[in-house]
Design a protein around this motif. Structure first.
Motif, PDB file in Angstrom:
ATOM      1  N   ALA A 252       7.467   3.106  -2.662  1.00 17.84           N
ATOM      2  CA  ALA A 252       6.919   3.319  -4.006  1.00 17.84           C
ATOM      3  C   ALA A 252       6.426   2.009  -4.616  1.00 17.84           C
ATOM      4  CB  ALA A 252       7.991   3.944  -4.901  1.00 17.84           C
ATOM      5  N   PRO A 253       5.319   1.461  -4.102  1.00 15.44           N
ATOM      6  CA  PRO A 253       4.791   0.226  -4.703  1.00 15.44           C
ATOM      7  C   PRO A 253       4.403   0.495  -6.159  1.00 15.44           C
ATOM      8  CG  PRO A 253       3.634   0.791  -2.660  1.00 15.44           C
ATOM      9  CD  PRO A 253       4.465   1.974  -3.024  1.00 15.44           C
ATOM     10  N   MET A 254       4.637  -0.521  -7.004  1.00 12.12           N
ATOM     11  CA  MET A 254       4.504  -0.305  -8.455  1.00 12.12           C
ATOM     12  C   MET A 254       3.124  -0.668  -9.016  1.00 12.12           C
ATOM     13  SD  MET A 254       7.308   0.890  -9.779  1.00 12.12           S
ATOM     14  CE  MET A 254       7.414   0.321 -11.457  1.00 12.12           C
ATOM     15  N   ASN A 255       2.070  -0.518  -8.238  1.00 15.19           N
ATOM     16  CA  ASN A 255       0.760  -0.917  -8.748  1.00 15.19           C
ATOM     17  C   ASN A 255       0.117   0.159  -9.619  1.00 15.19           C
ATOM     18  OD1 ASN A 255       0.489  -3.547  -7.738  1.00 15.19           O
ATOM     19  ND2 ASN A 255       0.217  -2.719  -5.679  1.00 15.19           N
ATOM     20  N   GLY A 256      -0.726  -0.305 -10.547  1.00 18.07           N
ATOM     21  CA  GLY A 256      -1.461   0.602 -11.423  1.00 18.07           C
ATOM     22  C   GLY A 256      -2.660   1.213 -10.702  1.00 18.07           C
ATOM     23  N   LEU A 257      -3.188   2.232 -11.325  1.00 17.92           N
ATOM     24  CA  LEU A 257      -4.289   3.022 -10.747  1.00 17.92           C
ATOM     25  C   LEU A 257      -5.489   2.161 -10.294  1.00 17.92           C
ATOM     26  CD1 LEU A 257      -5.166   6.393 -12.325  1.00 17.92           C
ATOM     27  CD2 LEU A 257      -7.041   4.822 -11.951  1.00 17.92           C
ATOM     28  N   TRP A 258      -5.802   1.113 -11.063  1.00 14.62           N
ATOM     29  CA  TRP A 258      -6.984   0.309 -10.757  1.00 14.62           C
ATOM     30  C   TRP A 258      -6.711  -0.779  -9.728  1.00 14.62           C
ATOM     31  CZ3 TRP A 258     -10.991   2.813 -12.461  1.00 14.62           C
ATOM     32  CH2 TRP A 258     -10.841   3.631 -13.580  1.00 14.62           C
ATOM     33  N   GLU A 259      -5.437  -0.999  -9.400  1.00 14.70           N
ATOM     34  CA  GLU A 259      -5.092  -2.098  -8.474  1.00 14.70           C
ATOM     35  C   GLU A 259      -4.871  -1.635  -7.032  1.00 14.70           C
ATOM     36  OE1 GLU A 259      -2.813  -2.342 -11.588  1.00 14.70           O
ATOM     37  OE2 GLU A 259      -4.691  -3.230 -12.290  1.00 14.70           O
ATOM     38  N   ILE A 260      -4.716  -0.358  -6.814  1.00 14.97           N
ATOM     39  CA  ILE A 260      -4.305   0.118  -5.486  1.00 14.97           C
ATOM     40  C   ILE A 260      -5.441  -0.037  -4.462  1.00 14.97           C
ATOM     41  CG2 ILE A 260      -3.615   2.182  -4.169  1.00 14.97           C
ATOM     42  CD1 ILE A 260      -2.169   3.092  -6.787  1.00 14.97           C
ATOM     43  N   GLU A 261      -5.108  -0.741  -3.365  1.00 12.56           N
ATOM     44  CA  GLU A 261      -6.089  -0.935  -2.270  1.00 12.56           C
ATOM     45  C   GLU A 261      -5.927   0.209  -1.258  1.00 12.56           C
ATOM     46  OE1 GLU A 261      -8.308  -3.230  -2.178  1.00 12.56           O
ATOM     47  OE2 GLU A 261      -7.599  -4.640  -3.703  1.00 12.56           O
ATOM     48  N   PRO A 262      -6.996   0.507  -0.492  1.00  8.72           N
ATOM     49  CA  PRO A 262      -6.907   1.598   0.489  1.00  8.72           C
ATOM     50  C   PRO A 262      -5.726   1.453   1.462  1.00  8.72           C
ATOM     51  CG  PRO A 262      -9.180   0.929   0.240  1.00  8.72           C
ATOM     52  CD  PRO A 262      -8.370  -0.038  -0.576  1.00  8.72           C
ATOM     53  N   ALA A 263      -5.444   0.212   1.904  1.00  8.46           N
ATOM     54  CA  ALA A 263      -4.351   0.033   2.874  1.00  8.46           C
ATOM     55  C   ALA A 263      -3.007   0.437   2.269  1.00  8.46           C
ATOM     56  CB  ALA A 263      -4.304  -1.423   3.338  1.00  8.46           C
ATOM     57  N   GLU A 264      -2.831   0.152   0.976  1.00  6.50           N
ATOM     58  CA  GLU A 264      -1.567   0.507   0.325  1.00  6.50           C
ATOM     59  C   GLU A 264      -1.469   2.026   0.149  1.00  6.50           C
ATOM     60  OE1 GLU A 264       0.215  -1.977  -2.924  1.00  6.50           O
ATOM     61  OE2 GLU A 264       0.005  -0.109  -4.046  1.00  6.50           O
ATOM     62  N   TRP A 265      -2.589   2.646  -0.203  1.00  6.71           N
ATOM     63  CA  TRP A 265      -2.628   4.109  -0.321  1.00  6.71           C
ATOM     64  C   TRP A 265      -2.201   4.741   1.014  1.00  6.71           C
ATOM     65  CZ3 TRP A 265      -3.780   7.570  -4.297  1.00  6.71           C
ATOM     66  CH2 TRP A 265      -3.917   8.904  -3.906  1.00  6.71           C
ATOM     67  N   ASP A 266      -2.805   4.246   2.116  1.00  8.95           N
ATOM     68  CA  ASP A 266      -2.513   4.807   3.439  1.00  8.95           C
ATOM     69  C   ASP A 266      -1.058   4.571   3.831  1.00  8.95           C
ATOM     70  OD1 ASP A 266      -5.100   5.651   3.629  1.00  8.95           O
ATOM     71  OD2 ASP A 266      -5.750   4.065   4.998  1.00  8.95           O
ATOM     72  N   ALA A 267      -0.541   3.381   3.504  1.00  6.61           N
ATOM     73  CA  ALA A 267       0.851   3.067   3.870  1.00  6.61           C
ATOM     74  C   ALA A 267       1.820   4.026   3.174  1.00  6.61           C
ATOM     75  CB  ALA A 267       1.168   1.619   3.496  1.00  6.61           C
ATOM     76  N   VAL A 268       1.560   4.306   1.917  1.00  3.19           N
ATOM     77  CA  VAL A 268       2.431   5.222   1.156  1.00  3.19           C
ATOM     78  C   VAL A 268       2.380   6.624   1.770  1.00  3.19           C
ATOM     79  CG1 VAL A 268       2.688   6.398  -1.086  1.00  3.19           C
ATOM     80  CG2 VAL A 268       2.382   3.918  -1.007  1.00  3.19           C
ATOM     81  N   PHE A 269       1.177   7.070   2.092  1.00  2.00           N
ATOM     82  CA  PHE A 269       1.056   8.417   2.662  1.00  2.00           C
ATOM     83  C   PHE A 269       1.628   8.504   4.070  1.00  2.00           C
ATOM     84  CE2 PHE A 269      -0.980  11.636   0.051  1.00  2.00           C
ATOM     85  CZ  PHE A 269      -1.040  10.920  -1.130  1.00  2.00           C
ATOM     86  N   ALA A 270       1.533   7.414   4.831  1.00  2.00           N
ATOM     87  CA  ALA A 270       2.074   7.428   6.199  1.00  2.00           C
ATOM     88  C   ALA A 270       3.582   7.678   6.187  1.00  2.00           C
ATOM     89  CB  ALA A 270       1.766   6.106   6.897  1.00  2.00           C
ATOM     90  N   VAL A 271       4.278   7.084   5.239  1.00  2.00           N
ATOM     91  CA  VAL A 271       5.734   7.254   5.178  1.00  2.00           C
ATOM     92  C   VAL A 271       6.107   8.520   4.398  1.00  2.00           C
ATOM     93  CG1 VAL A 271       7.928   6.208   4.468  1.00  2.00           C
ATOM     94  CG2 VAL A 271       6.056   4.754   5.261  1.00  2.00           C
ATOM     95  N   ASN A 272       5.569   8.650   3.190  1.00  2.00           N
ATOM     96  CA  ASN A 272       6.044   9.699   2.277  1.00  2.00           C
ATOM     97  C   ASN A 272       5.587  11.101   2.684  1.00  2.00           C
ATOM     98  OD1 ASN A 272       6.637   7.285   1.054  1.00  2.00           O
ATOM     99  ND2 ASN A 272       5.931   7.848  -0.979  1.00  2.00           N
ATOM    100  N   VAL A 273       4.421  11.182   3.350  1.00  2.00           N
ATOM    101  CA  VAL A 273       3.881  12.516   3.663  1.00  2.00           C
ATOM    102  C   VAL A 273       3.773  12.738   5.174  1.00  2.00           C
ATOM    103  CG1 VAL A 273       2.003  14.148   3.270  1.00  2.00           C
ATOM    104  CG2 VAL A 273       2.571  12.470   1.502  1.00  2.00           C
TER     105      VAL A 273
END
Ligand SMILES: NC(=O)c1ccc[n+]([C@@H]2O[C@H](COP(=O)([O-])OP(=O)(O)OC[C@H]3O[C@@H](n4cnc5c(N)ncnc54)[C@H](O)[C@@H]3O)[C@@H](O)[C@H]2O)c1
Length: 247
Positions: free
Chosen positions: A93-114
């Protein structure tokens, strides 16, 4: 009150080295299940398994890596025999705001959480379906039900997990396998410690019951769903948030 008896059952809990996962593993163990703890933090995981008891098994894997996930599943089956209960708890659960999230972080979260939860559930559920018994509990979050100022990727991943819970539940309902989600509000774990004491106190003041949850309170709910008590409950999402979201 009904005592939940998991004697003779086996359970695999992901993200079990600390926080909620460790509390879930310990609660299932105390109810009689033989537990396997899966985590990428091998040292903390071994330490937690040893603390829980001799029969607890520690398995190391990074769930973002599907090869490691497969290997961990095979190891769990070798060491437990079968997997009767699966708790998909590991998350980031990285604590970044909507405008700061990079594609790699989005993918990393989905790889684990989903993604990991989907493929691990599918693999484990094959055995459950064949044996005609299984319990899957997905640890979602209030963030999947209600917008928060940060971590939109985390919130969307938890909403996906809730949707996935219903799909697996529907597919497996006739085979003795129940699949449910638990959606906690704030819990006292290392994940929330990153927020800082001051911010945590402010957030707790906005919770109708006036405090954040103890991990054991959420673990008891998971244990209820994992027991015979959960036989007629499937596809549900249980809110456990101190009254933040009432519906
Ligand atoms: N703490 C809260 O306030 C809160 C609120 C709602 C939901 N939740 C959910 O509860 C669950 C547990 O949260 P927590 O607060 O105990 O978190 P935590 O960060 O304290 O523990 C998460 C565990 O997952 C493990 N993990 C993370 N990524 C992994 C990976 N790729 N492979 C293997 N293991 C990995 C970590 O090593 C850690 O041991 C999560 O699903 C979280 O989203 C927590």
């Amino acid at each position: 009150m009904t005592t939940i008896n998991l004697s003779g059952r086996t359970a695999l809990v992901t993200g079990a080295a600390g926080g909620l996962g460790a509390a879930v593993a310990e609660t299932l163990h105390n109810a009689g299940a033989q537990v396997a703890l899966l985590d990428q933090d091998s040292e903390a995981n071994r330490h937690t398994a040893t603390r829980i008891g001799d029969s607890a098994v520690a398995i190391t894997a990074d769930l973002a890596d599907l090869t490691q996930l497969d290997r961990a599943h095979r190891e769990a089956v070798e060491r437990l025999g079968t997997i009767d209960i699966l708790v998909n708890n590991a998350a980031m659960a990285p604590m970044n705001g909507l405008w700061e999230i990079e594609p790699a972080e989005w993918d990393a979260v989905f790889a684990v959480n989903v993604r990991a939860s989907f493929f691990l559930t599918r693999t484990v559920a094959e055995g459950m379906r064949t044996r005609g018994f299984g319990r899957v509990v997905n640890i979602a979050s209030l963030s999947g039900q209600k917008a928060r100022p940060t971590s939109v990727h985390y919130g969307v991943s938890k909403a996906a997990l809730i949707a996935m819970t219903r799909n697996f539940a529907l597919d497996l309902a006739a085979h003795g396998v129940t699949v449910n989600a638990v959606a906690p509000g704030m819990i006292e774990t290392p994940m929330v410690h990153t927020i800082g004491k001051q911010k945590m106190a402010e957030l707790a003041a906005d919770i109708p019951v006036g405090r954040i949850a103890e991990p054991t309170e959420v673990a008891d709910l998971v244990c209820f769903l994992a027991g015979d008590t959960g036989a007629f409950i499937t596809g549900a999402t249980y809110d456990i948030n101190g009254g933040v979201l009432m519906r």
